[in-house]
Design an enzyme around this catalytic site. Sequence first.
Site, PDB file in Angstrom:
ATOM      1  N   GLY A  44      27.935  38.030  41.505  1.00  0.00           N
ATOM      2  CA  GLY A  44      29.183  38.795  41.454  1.00  0.00           C
ATOM      3  C   GLY A  44      28.969  40.178  40.848  1.00  0.00           C
ATOM      4  N   LEU A  62      33.464  42.987  36.153  1.00  0.00           N
ATOM      5  CA  LEU A  62      32.610  42.827  34.974  1.00  0.00           C
ATOM      6  C   LEU A  62      31.137  42.715  35.361  1.00  0.00           C
ATOM      7  N   TYR A  78      40.224  30.029  28.010  1.00  0.00           N
ATOM      8  CA  TYR A  78      40.924  28.763  28.237  1.00  0.00           C
ATOM      9  C   TYR A  78      39.985  27.645  28.716  1.00  0.00           C
ATOM     10  N   PRO A 131      35.386  35.627  27.828  1.00  0.00           N
ATOM     11  CA  PRO A 131      36.211  36.836  27.686  1.00  0.00           C
ATOM     12  C   PRO A 131      37.702  36.504  27.693  1.00  0.00           C
ATOM     13  N   PRO A 162      41.438  38.837  28.335  1.00  0.00           N
ATOM     14  CA  PRO A 162      41.807  39.724  29.441  1.00  0.00           C
ATOM     15  C   PRO A 162      41.135  41.099  29.405  1.00  0.00           C
TER      16      PRO A 162
HETATM   17  C1  LIG Z   1      48.125  39.373  32.418  1.00  0.00           C
HETATM   18  C2  LIG Z   1      46.900  39.468  33.216  1.00  0.00           C
HETATM   19  C3  LIG Z   1      46.061  38.305  33.104  1.00  0.00           C
HETATM   20  C4  LIG Z   1      44.662  38.565  33.519  1.00  0.00           C
HETATM   21  C5  LIG Z   1      43.626  37.930  32.692  1.00  0.00           C
HETATM   22  C6  LIG Z   1      44.167  37.056  31.736  1.00  0.00           C
HETATM   23  C7  LIG Z   1      43.544  36.193  30.931  1.00  0.00           C
HETATM   24  C8  LIG Z   1      42.129  36.033  30.688  1.00  0.00           C
HETATM   25  C9  LIG Z   1      41.548  34.854  31.312  1.00  0.00           C
HETATM   26  C10 LIG Z   1      41.155  35.216  32.673  1.00  0.00           C
HETATM   27  C11 LIG Z   1      40.273  34.492  33.355  1.00  0.00           C
HETATM   28  C12 LIG Z   1      39.856  34.937  34.643  1.00  0.00           C
HETATM   29  C13 LIG Z   1      39.102  34.167  35.376  1.00  0.00           C
HETATM   30  C14 LIG Z   1      38.659  34.553  36.714  1.00  0.00           C
HETATM   31  O1  LIG Z   1      37.941  33.816  37.278  1.00  0.00           O
HETATM   32  S1  LIG Z   1      39.141  36.023  37.421  1.00  0.00           S
HETATM   33  C15 LIG Z   1      38.164  36.181  38.905  1.00  0.00           C
HETATM   34  C16 LIG Z   1      39.041  36.441  40.006  1.00  0.00           C
HETATM   35  N1  LIG Z   1      38.241  36.841  41.162  1.00  0.00           N
HETATM   36  C17 LIG Z   1      38.281  36.190  42.301  1.00  0.00           C
HETATM   37  O2  LIG Z   1      38.984  35.218  42.462  1.00  0.00           O
HETATM   38  C18 LIG Z   1      37.397  36.746  43.383  1.00  0.00           C
HETATM   39  C19 LIG Z   1      37.061  35.761  44.468  1.00  0.00           C
HETATM   40  N2  LIG Z   1      38.243  35.115  45.008  1.00  0.00           N
HETATM   41  C20 LIG Z   1      38.422  34.821  46.342  1.00  0.00           C
HETATM   42  O3  LIG Z   1      37.573  35.099  47.169  1.00  0.00           O
HETATM   43  C21 LIG Z   1      39.682  34.087  46.753  1.00  0.00           C
HETATM   44  O4  LIG Z   1      40.725  34.424  45.898  1.00  0.00           O
HETATM   45  C22 LIG Z   1      39.488  32.537  46.738  1.00  0.00           C
HETATM   46  C23 LIG Z   1      39.130  32.025  45.350  1.00  0.00           C
HETATM   47  C24 LIG Z   1      40.811  31.881  47.200  1.00  0.00           C
HETATM   48  C25 LIG Z   1      38.368  32.094  47.664  1.00  0.00           C
HETATM   49  O5  LIG Z   1      38.477  32.728  48.909  1.00  0.00           O
HETATM   50  P1  LIG Z   1      38.149  31.907  50.275  1.00  0.00           P
HETATM   51  O6  LIG Z   1      36.921  31.160  50.151  1.00  0.00           O
HETATM   52  O7  LIG Z   1      38.281  32.896  51.391  1.00  0.00           O
HETATM   53  O8  LIG Z   1      39.301  30.852  50.300  1.00  0.00           O
HETATM   54  P2  LIG Z   1      40.616  30.713  51.206  1.00  0.00           P
HETATM   55  O9  LIG Z   1      40.192  30.151  52.524  1.00  0.00           O
HETATM   56  O10 LIG Z   1      41.425  31.940  51.203  1.00  0.00           O
HETATM   57  O11 LIG Z   1      41.408  29.605  50.369  1.00  0.00           O
HETATM   58  C26 LIG Z   1      40.837  28.346  50.094  1.00  0.00           C
HETATM   59  C27 LIG Z   1      41.965  27.382  49.784  1.00  0.00           C
HETATM   60  O12 LIG Z   1      42.667  27.853  48.632  1.00  0.00           O
HETATM   61  C28 LIG Z   1      44.054  28.042  48.979  1.00  0.00           C
HETATM   62  N3  LIG Z   1      44.591  29.203  48.270  1.00  0.00           N
HETATM   63  C29 LIG Z   1      44.097  30.457  48.280  1.00  0.00           C
HETATM   64  N4  LIG Z   1      44.853  31.260  47.544  1.00  0.00           N
HETATM   65  C30 LIG Z   1      45.864  30.511  47.066  1.00  0.00           C
HETATM   66  C31 LIG Z   1      47.003  30.778  46.242  1.00  0.00           C
HETATM   67  N5  LIG Z   1      47.233  32.004  45.732  1.00  0.00           N
HETATM   68  N6  LIG Z   1      47.842  29.771  45.949  1.00  0.00           N
HETATM   69  C32 LIG Z   1      47.622  28.525  46.422  1.00  0.00           C
HETATM   70  N7  LIG Z   1      46.555  28.193  47.201  1.00  0.00           N
HETATM   71  C33 LIG Z   1      45.695  29.186  47.517  1.00  0.00           C
HETATM   72  C34 LIG Z   1      44.036  28.294  50.460  1.00  0.00           C
HETATM   73  O13 LIG Z   1      45.308  28.044  51.032  1.00  0.00           O
HETATM   74  C35 LIG Z   1      42.969  27.312  50.905  1.00  0.00           C
HETATM   75  O14 LIG Z   1      43.460  25.997  50.903  1.00  0.00           O
HETATM   76  P3  LIG Z   1      43.980  25.287  52.286  1.00  0.00           P
HETATM   77  O15 LIG Z   1      44.379  23.931  51.861  1.00  0.00           O
HETATM   78  O16 LIG Z   1      45.129  26.101  52.782  1.00  0.00           O
HETATM   79  O17 LIG Z   1      42.816  25.307  53.239  1.00  0.00           O
HETATM   80  N1  LIG Z   2      38.669  40.094  34.023  1.00  0.00           N
HETATM   81  C1  LIG Z   2      39.089  39.206  33.144  1.00  0.00           C
HETATM   82  O1  LIG Z   2      40.102  39.389  32.463  1.00  0.00           O
HETATM   83  C2  LIG Z   2      38.307  37.959  32.926  1.00  0.00           C
HETATM   84  C3  LIG Z   2      37.252  37.581  33.725  1.00  0.00           C
HETATM   85  N2  LIG Z   2      36.552  36.443  33.440  1.00  0.00           N
HETATM   86  C4  LIG Z   2      35.381  36.087  34.220  1.00  0.00           C
HETATM   87  O2  LIG Z   2      34.580  37.226  34.416  1.00  0.00           O
HETATM   88  C5  LIG Z   2      33.847  37.078  35.619  1.00  0.00           C
HETATM   89  C6  LIG Z   2      34.019  38.306  36.481  1.00  0.00           C
HETATM   90  O3  LIG Z   2      35.382  38.417  36.879  1.00  0.00           O
HETATM   91  P1  LIG Z   2      36.024  39.824  37.263  1.00  0.00           P
HETATM   92  O4  LIG Z   2      34.985  40.857  37.243  1.00  0.00           O
HETATM   93  O5  LIG Z   2      37.226  39.983  36.449  1.00  0.00           O
HETATM   94  O6  LIG Z   2      36.522  39.535  38.749  1.00  0.00           O
HETATM   95  P2  LIG Z   2      35.890  39.893  40.180  1.00  0.00           P
HETATM   96  O7  LIG Z   2      36.787  39.282  41.173  1.00  0.00           O
HETATM   97  O8  LIG Z   2      35.630  41.351  40.255  1.00  0.00           O
HETATM   98  O9  LIG Z   2      34.499  39.154  40.175  1.00  0.00           O
HETATM   99  C7  LIG Z   2      34.215  37.948  40.827  1.00  0.00           C
HETATM  100  C8  LIG Z   2      32.943  38.124  41.617  1.00  0.00           C
HETATM  101  O10 LIG Z   2      32.532  36.859  42.099  1.00  0.00           O
HETATM  102  C9  LIG Z   2      32.015  37.040  43.402  1.00  0.00           C
HETATM  103  N3  LIG Z   2      32.158  35.795  44.152  1.00  0.00           N
HETATM  104  C10 LIG Z   2      33.309  35.116  44.427  1.00  0.00           C
HETATM  105  N4  LIG Z   2      33.060  34.056  45.187  1.00  0.00           N
HETATM  106  C11 LIG Z   2      31.714  34.028  45.370  1.00  0.00           C
HETATM  107  C12 LIG Z   2      30.854  33.166  46.081  1.00  0.00           C
HETATM  108  N5  LIG Z   2      31.311  32.090  46.731  1.00  0.00           N
HETATM  109  N6  LIG Z   2      29.516  33.443  46.070  1.00  0.00           N
HETATM  110  C13 LIG Z   2      29.054  34.521  45.414  1.00  0.00           C
HETATM  111  N7  LIG Z   2      29.824  35.382  44.728  1.00  0.00           N
HETATM  112  C14 LIG Z   2      31.144  35.132  44.723  1.00  0.00           C
HETATM  113  C15 LIG Z   2      32.858  38.155  44.014  1.00  0.00           C
HETATM  114  O11 LIG Z   2      32.139  38.853  45.035  1.00  0.00           O
HETATM  115  P3  LIG Z   2      32.330  38.544  46.616  1.00  0.00           P
HETATM  116  O12 LIG Z   2      33.773  38.576  46.892  1.00  0.00           O
HETATM  117  O13 LIG Z   2      31.508  39.633  47.256  1.00  0.00           O
HETATM  118  O14 LIG Z   2      31.706  37.210  46.856  1.00  0.00           O
HETATM  119  C16 LIG Z   2      33.086  39.057  42.812  1.00  0.00           C
HETATM  120  O15 LIG Z   2      32.091  40.048  42.753  1.00  0.00           O
HETATM  121  C17 LIG Z   2      34.325  35.791  36.258  1.00  0.00           C
HETATM  122  O16 LIG Z   2      33.446  34.736  35.897  1.00  0.00           O
HETATM  123  C18 LIG Z   2      35.660  35.561  35.609  1.00  0.00           C
HETATM  124  O17 LIG Z   2      36.005  34.217  35.582  1.00  0.00           O
HETATM  125  C19 LIG Z   2      36.881  35.646  32.397  1.00  0.00           C
HETATM  126  C20 LIG Z   2      37.921  35.961  31.606  1.00  0.00           C
HETATM  127  C21 LIG Z   2      38.703  37.155  31.773  1.00  0.00           C
END
Ligand SMILES: CCCCC/C=C\CC/C=C/C=C/C(=O)SCCNC(=O)CCNC(=O)[C@H](O)C(C)(C)COP(=O)(O)OP(=O)(O)OC[C@H]1O[C@@H](n2cnc3c(N)ncnc32)[C@H](O)[C@@H]1OP(=O)(O)O
Ligand SMILES: NC(=O)C1=CN([C@@H]2O[C@H](COP(=O)(O)OP(=O)(O)OC[C@H]3O[C@@H](n4cnc5c(N)ncnc54)[C@H](OP(=O)(O)O)[C@@H]3O)[C@@H](O)[C@H]2O)C=CC1
Length: 349
Positions: A80, A85, A213, A254, A256
């Site tokens: 990622g 990050l 969390y 981390p 937010p």
């Molecule tokens: C106040 C601000 C708060 C911010 C921070 C706060 C607190 C700190 C703690 C934070 C922690 C953060 C942790 C993180 O991990 S942040 C990282 C976020 N980044 C990403 O998610 C990047 C990658 N994400 C994705 O690619 C997509 O979002 C993905 C995860 C859904 C995967 O994509 P893909 O493989 O293409 O999957 P889909 O085919 O789209 O979906 C699969 C499956 O999931 C269902 N779905 C998708 N989205 C939703 C939704 N929003 N609600 C419900 N369901 C969802 C989708 O329908 C599919 O299921 P089916 O059954 O329909 O097939």
């Molecule tokens: N930002 C925040 O407040 C917080 C973030 N975190 C953690 O920090 C990390 C980074 O998050 P952040 O930078 O905020 O969010 P991003 O969405 O920018 O980062 C997520 C990364 O994961 C990659 N990724 C997602 N699915 C796959 C996959 N199947 N294979 C390979 N790579 C994948 C995405 O790239 P691509 O789509 O190209 O695959 C993307 O670069 C995560 O682990 C998140 O849980 C934790 C707490 C707070």
Amino acid sequence: MVPVSVGQAGNVSGLLLSLILSEQVQNRTDSVDFGPSQLWCHRFAGLRSYATPHSQFFAPSEGIMLPAGSYNNKVAFITGGGTGLGRAMTGVLSQLGAQCVIASRKLEVLQQTATEISSQTGNKVHAVQCDVRDPQAVSRCVDQMVELTGLPDVIINNAAGNFICPSERLSANGWKSITDIVLNGTAFVTLELGKRLIQNQKGASFLAITTIYAESGSGFVVPSASAKAGVEALYKSLAAEWGRYGHRFNIIQPGPIRTKGAFSRLDPTGTFEKSMIGRIPTGRLGKPAELANLAAYLSSDYASWMSGAVIRFDGGEYVSMAGEFNELRKVTDDQWKMLETMIRSTKGS
Ligand SMILES: CCCCC/C=C\CC/C=C/C=C/C(=O)SCCNC(=O)CCNC(=O)[C@H](O)C(C)(C)COP(=O)(O)OP(=O)(O)OC[C@H]1O[C@@H](n2cnc3c(N)ncnc32)[C@H](O)[C@@H]1OP(=O)(O)O
Ligand SMILES: NC(=O)C1=CN([C@@H]2O[C@H](COP(=O)(O)OP(=O)(O)OC[C@H]3O[C@@H](n4cnc5c(N)ncnc54)[C@H](OP(=O)(O)O)[C@@H]3O)[C@@H](O)[C@H]2O)C=CC1
């Protein structure tokens, strides 16, 4: 910085604000020391960012912390690494001399990041496409890295997926999608690289990015909470098992930190940020550069005695949410006088 008042959002967030947060925000603005006049909004690059006045005590230092050259002759693999990050960590490691390999699904995004960072630092950044959910793809990715750079000295498991969703609305595939990226993806990357490093008798530092969390659990992000907790168990277990092979395992949790990936999926309307800032004792969000400095330290030789550590990095948010009486921050001096009088006047039980 300009002071803003609460409730100036667009239609959807305005509706959410009044429906979901009105009581919380109104209480805060009416009767406590965190009213709209004290809620500050930075505007930059089209993004809002709220902070409290006391956040000025905790101004971020965003320069690179470690001495130049700390990562000379080192190879770092960051999942990622193209965005958010991961990109920030790649930038710092590259600036400190590392040759970086970044991997995720979107090759174009990776390539653009790689080009931008290497043109700034003068050090090579390689982009390798890899879906970490697929163990064969992970194995091919490692083959490619071996060709490009050899096995890495530093592995950062940062890739993740997440979205807020009431669990009763979550499909099996929704659950699988998140847990496959976060838990299985981290396991596939760690096992593939760990085994090859062991075969080659090469030590390495492994770092996992989880979240606060992971420890407490959290409603509405249940697959992420479950998978991140699993990652922590994996890393603590391997810290114990693979020290004998020269491998260290550490975890950063981390709080937010603004990134497009996280905030677009966890706070799509921008409604929750304001209330969240109010419970962070340092009064602001973290910065990607701050996280990157910590990751660079933990993955460096300066931290060679650190293994099995879980570092919470959240401006104090976790303890602030946990303490039973912490909401008493909102009580004013006058209210304290009244409370104290009431308590002192109580006799007997
Ligand atoms: C106040 C601000 C708060 C911010 C921070 C706060 C607190 C700190 C703690 C934070 C922690 C953060 C942790 C993180 O991990 S942040 C990282 C976020 N980044 C990403 O998610 C990047 C990658 N994400 C994705 O690619 C997509 O979002 C993905 C995860 C859904 C995967 O994509 P893909 O493989 O293409 O999957 P889909 O085919 O789209 O979906 C699969 C499956 O999931 C269902 N779905 C998708 N989205 C939703 C939704 N929003 N609600 C419900 N369901 C969802 C989708 O329908 C599919 O299921 P089916 O059954 O329909 O097939
Ligand atoms: N930002 C925040 O407040 C917080 C973030 N975190 C953690 O920090 C990390 C980074 O998050 P952040 O930078 O905020 O969010 P991003 O969405 O920018 O980062 C997520 C990364 O994961 C990659 N990724 C997602 N699915 C796959 C996959 N199947 N294979 C390979 N790579 C994948 C995405 O790239 P691509 O789509 O190209 O695959 C993307 O670069 C995560 O682990 C998140 O849980 C934790 C707490 C707070």
